[in-house]
Write a protein that holds these residues in place. Structure first.
Motif, short mmCIF file in Angstrom:
data_model
loop_
_atom_site.label_atom_id
_atom_site.label_comp_id
_atom_site.label_asym_id
_atom_site.label_seq_id
_atom_site.Cartn_x
_atom_site.Cartn_y
_atom_site.Cartn_z
N LEU A 74 118.95 -1.96 -6.24
CA LEU A 74 119.39 -1.25 -5.04
C LEU A 74 118.40 -0.17 -4.63
O LEU A 74 118.06 -0.02 -3.45
CB LEU A 74 120.77 -0.64 -5.26
CG LEU A 74 121.92 -1.64 -5.38
CD1 LEU A 74 123.20 -0.93 -5.80
CD2 LEU A 74 122.13 -2.35 -4.07
N LEU A 78 116.15 -0.12 -1.13
CA LEU A 78 116.22 1.00 -0.20
C LEU A 78 114.87 1.69 -0.03
O LEU A 78 114.51 2.12 1.07
CB LEU A 78 117.27 2.00 -0.67
CG LEU A 78 118.72 1.51 -0.57
CD1 LEU A 78 119.68 2.55 -1.16
CD2 LEU A 78 119.09 1.20 0.86
N SER A 79 114.10 1.79 -1.10
CA SER A 79 112.78 2.41 -0.97
C SER A 79 111.83 1.54 -0.14
O SER A 79 111.03 2.07 0.63
CB SER A 79 112.18 2.69 -2.35
OG SER A 79 111.92 1.48 -3.02
N ALA A 82 112.81 2.14 3.44
CA ALA A 82 112.39 3.47 3.87
C ALA A 82 110.88 3.51 4.14
O ALA A 82 110.44 4.10 5.13
CB ALA A 82 112.76 4.51 2.82
#
Length: 110
Positions: A74, A78-79, A82
């Motif tokens: 997860l 998400l990184s 981003a």
């Protein structure tokens, strides 16, 4: 050959292959000519790390490593999102094709 010996052999082969893949990915991250190449390498490194953690969980017999692998997945996802968003907002000279003044995607970031 019984099942336990077969499993141990498969675990040794998988850990060896995953560590070899990590070494190749680290070389790609260091030598990557553009920032997107490095981001893709980091995302792949997270994926291979999840495999190492899951294999280590099988070796030790502790199921908590599965939770750690899920959490790492997860955070890695998400990184990556981003960093991709950052590149789209701020732009990068390596994303623009030579001779073309327009950013990738054909939209103006101004």
């Amino acid at each position: 050959m019984n099942g336990e010996m077969f499993l141990n052999g498969c675990l040794v082969i998988s850990i060896t292959a995953l560590l070899l893949a990590m070494a190749v990915i680290i070389v790609r991250i260091v030598r990557g000519p553009t920032l997107p190449d490095r981001i893709l390498g980091l995302d792949t490194l997270v994926t291979v790390s999840i495999g190492v953690i899951a294999t280590f969980g099988i070796i030790t017999g502790f199921p908590i490593y599965v939770d750690i692998a899920i959490a790492l997945g997860l955070v890695g996802f998400l990184s990556t999102i981003a960093l991709a968003n950052f590149l789209l907002r701020c732009g990068d000279a390596s994303l623009t094709p030579p001779g073309d003044g327009a950013p990738v995607g054909g939209q103006d970031n101004a």
